[in-house]
Design a protein around this motif. Structure first.
Motif, PDB file in Angstrom:
ATOM      1  N   ASP A 150       0.807  -1.226   0.000  1.00 23.23           N
ATOM      2  CA  ASP A 150       0.000   0.000   0.000  1.00 23.23           C
ATOM      3  C   ASP A 150       0.840   1.276   0.000  1.00 23.23           C
ATOM      4  O   ASP A 150       0.294   2.380  -0.047  1.00 23.23           O
ATOM      5  CB  ASP A 150      -0.976   0.005   1.191  1.00 23.23           C
ATOM      6  N   GLY A 151       2.158   1.137   0.033  1.00 25.56           N
ATOM      7  CA  GLY A 151       3.018   2.315   0.045  1.00 25.56           C
ATOM      8  C   GLY A 151       3.019   3.058   1.376  1.00 25.56           C
ATOM      9  O   GLY A 151       3.629   4.118   1.488  1.00 25.56           O
ATOM     10  N   LYS A 152       2.366   2.496   2.385  1.00 23.72           N
ATOM     11  CA  LYS A 152       2.302   3.155   3.690  1.00 23.72           C
ATOM     12  C   LYS A 152       2.988   2.348   4.788  1.00 23.72           C
ATOM     13  O   LYS A 152       3.680   2.901   5.633  1.00 23.72           O
ATOM     14  CB  LYS A 152       0.848   3.380   4.094  1.00 23.72           C
ATOM     15  N   PHE A 153       2.749   1.041   4.773  1.00 22.35           N
ATOM     16  CA  PHE A 153       3.317   0.166   5.791  1.00 22.35           C
ATOM     17  C   PHE A 153       4.080  -0.967   5.122  1.00 22.35           C
ATOM     18  O   PHE A 153       3.773  -1.347   3.984  1.00 22.35           O
ATOM     19  CB  PHE A 153       2.207  -0.412   6.682  1.00 22.35           C
ATOM     20  N   ILE A 154       5.068  -1.504   5.851  1.00 19.22           N
ATOM     21  CA  ILE A 154       5.826  -2.638   5.325  1.00 19.22           C
ATOM     22  C   ILE A 154       4.925  -3.869   5.216  1.00 19.22           C
ATOM     23  O   ILE A 154       4.185  -4.184   6.144  1.00 19.22           O
ATOM     24  CB  ILE A 154       7.028  -2.950   6.242  1.00 19.22           C
ATOM     25  N   SER A 155       4.976  -4.540   4.061  1.00 15.35           N
ATOM     26  CA  SER A 155       4.303  -5.835   3.930  1.00 15.35           C
ATOM     27  C   SER A 155       5.258  -6.958   4.314  1.00 15.35           C
ATOM     28  O   SER A 155       4.896  -7.909   4.978  1.00 15.35           O
ATOM     29  CB  SER A 155       3.844  -6.075   2.496  1.00 15.35           C
ATOM     30  N   SER A 156       6.509  -6.841   3.853  1.00  8.91           N
ATOM     31  CA  SER A 156       7.510  -7.840   4.224  1.00  8.91           C
ATOM     32  C   SER A 156       8.907  -7.294   3.966  1.00  8.91           C
ATOM     33  O   SER A 156       9.104  -6.364   3.192  1.00  8.91           O
ATOM     34  CB  SER A 156       7.312  -9.132   3.433  1.00  8.91           C
TER      35      SER A 156
ATOM     36  N   GLU B 131       2.854   7.762  16.462  1.00  7.66           N
ATOM     37  CA  GLU B 131       1.528   7.405  15.958  1.00  7.66           C
ATOM     38  C   GLU B 131       1.350   5.894  15.728  1.00  7.66           C
ATOM     39  O   GLU B 131       0.305   5.331  16.054  1.00  7.66           O
ATOM     40  CB  GLU B 131       1.307   8.156  14.639  1.00  7.66           C
ATOM     41  N   HIS B 132       2.367   5.250  15.142  1.00 11.12           N
ATOM     42  CA  HIS B 132       2.195   3.857  14.699  1.00 11.12           C
ATOM     43  C   HIS B 132       3.060   2.838  15.448  1.00 11.12           C
ATOM     44  O   HIS B 132       2.925   1.640  15.210  1.00 11.12           O
ATOM     45  CB  HIS B 132       2.502   3.739  13.198  1.00 11.12           C
ATOM     46  N   GLY B 133       4.016   3.287  16.238  1.00 11.89           N
ATOM     47  CA  GLY B 133       4.852   2.345  16.989  1.00 11.89           C
ATOM     48  C   GLY B 133       6.202   2.074  16.367  1.00 11.89           C
ATOM     49  O   GLY B 133       7.153   1.705  17.051  1.00 11.89           O
ATOM     50  N   SER B 134       6.314   2.254  15.046  1.00 10.37           N
ATOM     51  CA  SER B 134       7.580   1.972  14.369  1.00 10.37           C
ATOM     52  C   SER B 134       7.600   2.591  12.977  1.00 10.37           C
ATOM     53  O   SER B 134       6.567   2.693  12.319  1.00 10.37           O
ATOM     54  CB  SER B 134       7.775   0.459  14.261  1.00 10.37           C
ATOM     55  N   CYS B 135       8.775   3.001  12.548  1.00 13.58           N
ATOM     56  CA  CYS B 135       8.978   3.584  11.210  1.00 13.58           C
ATOM     57  C   CYS B 135      10.234   3.047  10.571  1.00 13.58           C
ATOM     58  O   CYS B 135      11.211   2.762  11.253  1.00 13.58           O
ATOM     59  CB  CYS B 135       9.243   5.090  11.315  1.00 13.58           C
ATOM     60  N   ASP B 136      10.219   2.992   9.258  1.00 16.41           N
ATOM     61  CA  ASP B 136      11.418   2.673   8.499  1.00 16.41           C
ATOM     62  C   ASP B 136      11.536   3.737   7.405  1.00 16.41           C
ATOM     63  O   ASP B 136      10.532   4.137   6.819  1.00 16.41           O
ATOM     64  CB  ASP B 136      11.277   1.273   7.880  1.00 16.41           C
ATOM     65  N   THR B 137      12.743   4.201   7.138  1.00 18.21           N
ATOM     66  CA  THR B 137      12.956   5.225   6.125  1.00 18.21           C
ATOM     67  C   THR B 137      13.382   4.547   4.827  1.00 18.21           C
ATOM     68  O   THR B 137      14.342   3.778   4.814  1.00 18.21           O
ATOM     69  CB  THR B 137      14.035   6.221   6.587  1.00 18.21           C
ATOM     70  N   VAL B 138      12.665   4.808   3.752  1.00 15.29           N
ATOM     71  CA  VAL B 138      12.906   4.092   2.489  1.00 15.29           C
ATOM     72  C   VAL B 138      12.763   5.040   1.291  1.00 15.29           C
ATOM     73  O   VAL B 138      12.132   6.084   1.395  1.00 15.29           O
ATOM     74  CB  VAL B 138      11.907   2.920   2.299  1.00 15.29           C
ATOM     75  N   TYR B 164      11.058  -1.107  -2.212  1.00 13.66           N
ATOM     76  CA  TYR B 164      11.730   0.067  -1.669  1.00 13.66           C
ATOM     77  C   TYR B 164      13.124  -0.328  -1.192  1.00 13.66           C
ATOM     78  O   TYR B 164      13.348  -1.466  -0.789  1.00 13.66           O
ATOM     79  CB  TYR B 164      10.929   0.625  -0.489  1.00 13.66           C
ATOM     80  N   GLN B 165      14.043   0.645  -1.248  1.00 17.79           N
ATOM     81  CA  GLN B 165      15.375   0.416  -0.697  1.00 17.79           C
ATOM     82  C   GLN B 165      15.405   1.015   0.711  1.00 17.79           C
ATOM     83  O   GLN B 165      15.050   2.177   0.909  1.00 17.79           O
ATOM     84  CB  GLN B 165      16.428   1.105  -1.563  1.00 17.79           C
ATOM     85  N   GLY B 166      15.827   0.208   1.663  1.00 20.95           N
ATOM     86  CA  GLY B 166      15.867   0.662   3.045  1.00 20.95           C
ATOM     87  C   GLY B 166      17.019   1.616   3.290  1.00 20.95           C
ATOM     88  O   GLY B 166      18.131   1.414   2.814  1.00 20.95           O
ATOM     89  N   GLN B 167      16.725   2.718   3.985  1.00 16.12           N
ATOM     90  CA  GLN B 167      17.770   3.606   4.477  1.00 16.12           C
ATOM     91  C   GLN B 167      17.670   3.558   6.004  1.00 16.12           C
ATOM     92  O   GLN B 167      17.119   2.604   6.559  1.00 16.12           O
ATOM     93  CB  GLN B 167      17.537   5.030   3.965  1.00 16.12           C
ATOM     94  N   THR B 168      18.179   4.543   6.681  1.00 15.77           N
ATOM     95  CA  THR B 168      17.846   4.766   8.081  1.00 15.77           C
ATOM     96  C   THR B 168      17.501   6.241   8.180  1.00 15.77           C
ATOM     97  O   THR B 168      17.828   7.003   7.267  1.00 15.77           O
ATOM     98  CB  THR B 168      18.994   4.413   9.056  1.00 15.77           C
ATOM     99  N   PRO B 169      16.832   6.688   9.268  1.00 14.95           N
ATOM    100  CA  PRO B 169      16.544   5.997  10.524  1.00 14.95           C
ATOM    101  C   PRO B 169      15.504   4.896  10.418  1.00 14.95           C
ATOM    102  O   PRO B 169      14.668   4.873   9.521  1.00 14.95           O
ATOM    103  CB  PRO B 169      15.996   7.112  11.421  1.00 14.95           C
ATOM    104  N   PHE B 207       5.622   1.893   9.709  1.00 16.47           N
ATOM    105  CA  PHE B 207       5.219   2.940   8.766  1.00 16.47           C
ATOM    106  C   PHE B 207       6.419   3.357   7.909  1.00 16.47           C
ATOM    107  O   PHE B 207       7.551   3.411   8.390  1.00 16.47           O
ATOM    108  CB  PHE B 207       4.704   4.152   9.553  1.00 16.47           C
ATOM    109  N   LEU B 208       6.169   3.639   6.635  1.00 11.98           N
ATOM    110  CA  LEU B 208       7.247   4.055   5.740  1.00 11.98           C
ATOM    111  C   LEU B 208       7.415   5.568   5.745  1.00 11.98           C
ATOM    112  O   LEU B 208       6.484   6.296   5.391  1.00 11.98           O
ATOM    113  CB  LEU B 208       6.948   3.600   4.307  1.00 11.98           C
ATOM    114  N   VAL B 209       8.597   6.025   6.133  1.00 14.30           N
ATOM    115  CA  VAL B 209       8.937   7.442   5.990  1.00 14.30           C
ATOM    116  C   VAL B 209       9.729   7.586   4.696  1.00 14.30           C
ATOM    117  O   VAL B 209      10.625   6.784   4.413  1.00 14.30           O
ATOM    118  CB  VAL B 209       9.769   7.936   7.196  1.00 14.30           C
ATOM    119  N   LYS B 210       9.375   8.612   3.927  1.00 10.89           N
ATOM    120  CA  LYS B 210      10.054   8.854   2.657  1.00 10.89           C
ATOM    121  C   LYS B 210      11.484   9.338   2.903  1.00 10.89           C
ATOM    122  O   LYS B 210      11.686  10.367   3.551  1.00 10.89           O
ATOM    123  CB  LYS B 210       9.243   9.918   1.890  1.00 10.89           C
ATOM    124  N   GLY B 211      12.445   8.581   2.437  1.00  8.08           N
ATOM    125  CA  GLY B 211      13.843   8.994   2.551  1.00  8.08           C
ATOM    126  C   GLY B 211      14.219   9.964   1.453  1.00  8.08           C
ATOM    127  O   GLY B 211      13.367  10.608   0.848  1.00  8.08           O
TER     128      GLY B 211
END
Lengths: 235, 235
Positions: A150-156, B131-138, B164-169, B207-211
């Motif tokens: 969905d582009g919002k949350f990680i699926s895997s 808000e969601h408990g966890s985020c990943d920057t991608v 998506y390619q994972g970055q940090t934070p 939740f995905l944060v836009k890197g």
């Protein structure tokens, strides 16, 4: 017979704004696309090198080739298609119209904006396409790959050791490629963002050829800086 | 309370060969790690910034911080662990020992060798972790991603628009992180190459944060060239 298809873009920007495509920018003392063509030109395995570009750039491309390459008899410049796979299929049509296609014919397709392709990569694409029917050039993914539906949350988060970043060449037995592609619906074709997927979704084997970190695609302005630095000093 | 954890490597090379880690190399006129720490230091949201590095580099790191940063009272330097997640859990242990942990505590973990992190990325990590408990920057994957289980043939080519390619934070509610991690077997822990996976494999939302493309990780020598160019001219 063995063909190279240098993919230099489709029919161009449909908005009517015509910028100079990246492949014509200078890298060192010659256009990026010339560096790329030369890598295939000096390899004696190719019967023909087919360069596919937007219609309005065909003449310019021909001019560049005759200016930079001495004997360009086995280099043809033809029009690309709207999408990447249309472009590849235009090359296939050209080959069909020029030769009697048989199942041993192979095509090595390569981005015109990846000028640092090596001799080894080309050789391995040819060798393993003959052996397995299809090859894709990849490097192990340096980043963690994250999937989100969905582009919002990680699926895997797939296991990183199984993940690779696609480069080119992507190489195929031509008759098989044509057969698989023609059996797909238009809907399926539109979903394909990648040529190797024509094979993989039909459960055909695609062998992995080891790419190189230096086999970069020149997309953004800063890539050209990196490319000039690779040209001068290596990676 | 809100913590930053700057991940500057584990206990160091187990082969006994001690090279200067990348985070200490100069970028412009100061070490990479100082650029990175500063981005968190100037953000008023952080109660503490915890820098985790190999034991033998703790004193050097402390020296650099006191040389380059005026008032470094809220910056702590402690020892990292063998693996990335051990390092993060060392930060968690430090926080537990220093404060009474409650479920609102969050930690923003970041690679010390990603100095171009922006204010927006940090702010969004904090906001969406609350808000969601966890985020990943991608960032959306620029390359086609190819999956291979045996490293020889393609297993699948996932839809590129989902990749998506994972970055940090990568940011977490600390109590939840601890709880999920402690419930995993050692075998499961060893398979984790990524901290967000602690949440995702337990079906917790990430939740995905836009890197940013410029939020590069400085790993190879040529990355440092790119980094110096970004520092001077932007991407």
């Amino acid at each position: 017979m063995i063909f190279a298809a240098i993919l230099a873009g489709g029919t161009g920007n449909r908005m009517g704004i015509v910028e100079k495509p990246k492949q014509f920018l200078l890298l060192g003392n010659k256009p990026i696309i010339i560096h790329t063509i030369e890598k295939f030109y000096i390899n004696p395995n190719f019967d023909e090198i087919i360069v596919l570009c937007p219609k309005q750039w065909i003449n310019h491309t021909k001019d560049l080739i005759s200016r930079y390459i001495n004997d360009s008899n086995n280099i043809k410049v033809i029009e690309g298609g709207n999408l990447r796979n249309d472009t590849i299929m235009n090359a296939v049509k050209y080959i069909e119209n020029s030769y009697e296609l048989n199942e041993e014919f192979i095509i090595v397709t390569h981005d015109s904006v990846r000028p640092f392709i090596t001799h080894r990569i080309i050789e391995e694409n040819i060798k393993y396409t003959i052996e397995h029917g299809s090859c894709d050039t990849v490097i192990p993914s340096t980043d963690t790959i994250v999937e989100s539906e969905d582009g919002k949350f990680i699926s895997s988060i797939p296991n990183r050791q199984n993940m690779y970043q696609g480069q080119t060449p992507q190489s195929f037995k031509i008759l098989k490629l044509k057969e698989l592609y023609n059996n797909m619906s238009n809907e399926e074709k539109n979903l394909l963002t990648d040529a190797s997927k024509i094979f993989s979704i039909n459960n055909e084997k695609v062998f992995l050829v080891k790419g190189e970190v230096s086999n970069i695609k020149i997309t953004y302005p800063h890539d050209l800086k990196v490319a000039n630095s690779i040209l001068k000093n290596g990676l």
